[in-house]
Enzyme design. Structure first.
Site, PDB file in Angstrom:
ATOM      1  CD  GLU A   1       2.906   4.257  -2.536  1.00  0.00           C
ATOM      2  OE1 GLU A   1       3.128   5.414  -2.138  1.00  0.00           O
ATOM      3  OE2 GLU A   1       3.295   3.237  -1.929  1.00  0.00           O
TER       4      GLU A   1
ATOM      5  CB  CYS B   1       2.427   4.075   1.703  1.00  0.00           C
ATOM      6  SG  CYS B   1       4.102   3.795   2.315  1.00  0.00           S
TER       7      CYS B   1
ATOM      8  CE  LYS C   1       0.910   7.857   2.235  1.00  0.00           C
ATOM      9  NZ  LYS C   1       2.270   7.364   1.936  1.00  0.00           N
TER      10      LYS C   1
END
Length: 509
Positions: free
Chosen positions: A271, A385, A333
Site C-alpha cells: 500500500e 488495508c 479503495k
C-alpha cells in the site's frame, strides 16, 4: 423472569461480564485459543440469566467493553505513537473508541430484552441477537468488521462451514452451540428426568460433526499452471514515509529489492509503496514499465491517485493500486479508515490535535462499480488495508476472479496484535472464497494464503524482506460467494419476527 436469590454482587457481576468479553480476544490471532470463544458465550449466558430485561443494555455494554478493550486496544499505538498525540489524550481517545464500539452489543442486548417473553425465549433468541449485532457493526458508520467470533474458527473444527455460510454463519453456529449446551445444562439441573438434556446436547454438537464431511468438498478447482510472484516488504518507518526528503530513498529501495525478480509473473509492492500522487509519479512509473516490458512481467503497487472524479464532479485523492506492465487497471479503495484516510466532521476536528491532521487523511472513497484488474491475462480483485475484513464485500467482488490480492501498511499499529489479527481476517476471506490470497505489506505480515485459509509462506515482521513463490489460479465459486450473508440474515429475521410475535401473544393472551 426468574427471581434473583443467588445473584452475584454487582461489582463481581460487572467484572465477570468484562472478563467474559475479554476472553474472546484470546480466541483470535495470535493466541488461537478458539475454545475460549465458546466458553465466553457460555459465561455471558450464565451471567445474564437473572438480569432484568431493562438492564441488559448495561450487561451488553460491559461485555463489549471487555471484548474491544482487549481486542482493539492497539488503536492507542496509532493515536499516540504515530498520531503525535500526548499520552492522556491518546488514552482518552482510545477509551472513547472502545466505549463507542461497546454500544453495539449494548444495543443488541437491549433488543434482546425487548423481545424476551420468557426464560426459554431469552435463551434461544441469544444467537440471533449476537450475530445481528455483528452484522450491523460491519456496515454502520463505514463499519468495523473486526473480532467476529466466527473468524476464530479459521483453524477450528467449524472452518469447513465458512465457504458455505461465511463468517456470520460460523458465528451463528458457535452461538447456537453455546445456547444449546447451556440449555442442556439448565435442563439437567432441573432433574426433570426427561430426554431434553440429551437432545439439546446432540443438537449442540451437530454442526461440529457435520463440518468434517464438508471439509472433503472442493468448491473450486486449481488450474495446473502456477503463477510465480515476488512480494516486496520494504519496512519503511511510518515516521518518514511521507517526508519529502525520504521519498527518493524509498523508491530506490523498492527498485533495488525488485532487481533479480523481474522474471516473475507478478511483482507486488505494498500500500502506497509509491508515496507520491499519480500525476507526479511519471518518471518512476515509466522506469517500471520499461523493466516490466523487457521481462514480460507485471508489477502491482499501491499509489495515491489524484485527478478529476466523474462521480464526485471534482478533483480528489484516492488510495489506489495500479497495474504496470503486462495488464491493465486502477483500483480505488472504497472502504476508508476513519481518521486515517478521512476525517469525519472534518470542519470541526481538523487542527484540534495532530491525530486529526495525519498525512494523506483526505482520501475520497472509490466508486462502487470498478472493473477487475487484469494481470498477465488473469482477472484479479484487489483490496487495500482493512477492506479485506469485510466478508460480503470481498465475496461479492471476487466472482470471476482467478485469485485475490490485498495490500496494507500495518506500520500504523507497531508491535501490537493488530497486524496478526489482520492476517487472520485475510485467511478467513481466502477460506470463504476458496481462493489464494497474496498479501503484501510494508512491515508484515506479507504472506501467501491458500484456498483453505492456510498460510503457505510468510515474511518475518519488521524486516526488509522479499517473499517469493507460486500461487494457483482457481475456477468456480463457493456458496458464500453466490449468496453472501443473505441466508443467515433471512434466518435472523425469521427468528426475531417469531420472538416479536410471541412477545405480543404473551401480552394479549
Amino acid at each position: 423472569m426468574p427471581d434473583r436469590p443467588r445473584a452475584l454482587p454487582a461489582l463481581v457481576h460487572n467484572l465477570a461480564l468484562i472478563l467474559a468479553g475479554a476472553a474472546q480476544t484470546l480466541s483470535f490471532s495470535p493466541f488461537y485459543l478458539w475454545p475460549l470463544g465458546l466458553v465466553s458465550l457460555l459465561a455471558v449466558l450464565h451471567l445474564t440469566k437473572r438480569t432484568a430485561s431493562e438492564k441488559l443494555f448495561r450487561d451488553g455494554w460491559l461485555v463489549g467493553l471487555g471484548l474491544f478493550g482487549s481486542g482493539t486496544s492497539w488503536v492507542y499505538v496509532s493515536i499516540h505513537d504515530y498520531g503525535m498525540t500526548s499520552v492522556p489524550v491518546a488514552a482518552a481517545l482510545t477509551l472513547v473508541f472502545v466505549a463507542g464500539l461497546a454500544l453495539f452489543p449494548a444495543l443488541g442486548f437491549w433488543l434482546w430484552g425487548k423481545l424476551t417473553s420468557s426464560a426459554a425465549t431469552r435463551l434461544w433468541l441469544f444467537p440471533a441477537v449476537w450475530v445481528l449485532t455483528d452484522w450491523v457493526r460491519g456496515f454502520l458508520f463505514t463499519g468495523f468488521p473486526w473480532l467476529y467470533l466466527g473468524t476464530s474458527q479459521v483453524d477450528g473444527p467449524l472452518a469447513p462451514w465458512a465457504p458455505v455460510i461465511g463468517v456470520h454463519g460460523v458465528t451463528l453456529l458457535l452461538a447456537a452451540s453455546a445456547t444449546l449446551l447451556y440449555g442442556a445444562f439448565v435442563a439437567y439441573r432441573q432433574r426433570s428426568g426427561s430426554k431434553e438434556p440429551a437432545v439439546l446436547l446432540c443438537l449442540a454438537v451437530l454442526p461440529w460433526l457435520t463440518a468434517w464431511p464438508l471439509g472433503s468438498l472442493n468448491w473450486t478447482e486449481r488450474e495446473p499452471r502456477p503463477i510465480s510472484f515476488a512480494a516486496m516488504q520494504g519496512n519503511i518507518p511510518q515516521q518518514i514515509k511521507w517526508e519529502p526528503a525520504h521519498l527518493r530513498d524509498q523508491l530506490v529501495q523498492y527498485l533495488t529489492m525488485t532487481e533479480g525478480y523481474w522474471d516473475r509473473d507478478l511483482i507486488l509492492w505494498p500500500e502506497t509503496a509509491i508515496p507520491v500522487p499519480s500525476p507526479d509519479a511519471g518518471p518512476i512509473v515509466d522506469r517500471i514499465e520499461e523493466k516490466a516490458a523487457e521481462h514480460g512481467t507485471t508489477l502491482l503497487t499501491g499509489i495515491p491517485w489524484f485527478g478529476y472524479s466523474e462521480e464526485l464532479q471534482r478533483e480528489t485523492f484516492h488510495n489506489s493500486m495500479t497495474v504496470i506492465g503486462d495488464g491493465d487497471g486502477f483500483y480505488h479503495k472504497q472502504k476508508l479508515v476513519p481518521f486515517g484516510e478521512y476525517v469525519p466532521l472534518e470542519v470541526w476536528l481538523r487542527g484540534l490535535i495532530g491525530f486529526f491532521d495525519l498525512p494523506m487523511s483526505s482520501f475520497s472513497p472509490g466508486p462502487a462499480e470498478q472493473a477487475l484488474l487484469s494481470i498477465g491475462g488473469r482477472s484479479v480483485n484487489a483490496f487495500i488495508c482493512y477492506e479485506i475484513a469485510y466478508p460480503d464485500f470481498v465475496a461479492a467482488g471476487s466472482r470471476g476472479t482467478d485469485y485475490l490480492v490485498t495490500v496494507s501498511n500495518d506500520a500504523w499499529f507497531g508491535n501490537s496484535i493488530a497486524p496478526l489479527q489482520h492476517l487472520q481476517l485475510a485467511r478467513m476471506r481466502a477460506l470463504e472464497t476458496s481462493r489464494f490470497v497474496l498479501r503484501g505489506t510494508n512491515n508484515g505480515v506479507t504472506a501467501l494464503i491458500d484456498e483453505h485459509g492456510q498460510v503457505l509462506q510468510s515474511a518475518p515482521r519488521f524486516e526488509v524482506a522479499v517473499l517469493s513463490g507460486e500461487l494457483y489460479p482457481v475456477k468456480g465459486a463457493t456458496p458464500f460467494m453466490r449468496w453472501q450473508s443473505w441466508p443467515v440474515l433471512v434466518l435472523l429475521g425469521l427468528i426475531l419476527g417469531a420472538a416479536k410475535w410471541l412477545k405480543r401473544k404473551s401480552r394479549t393472551g
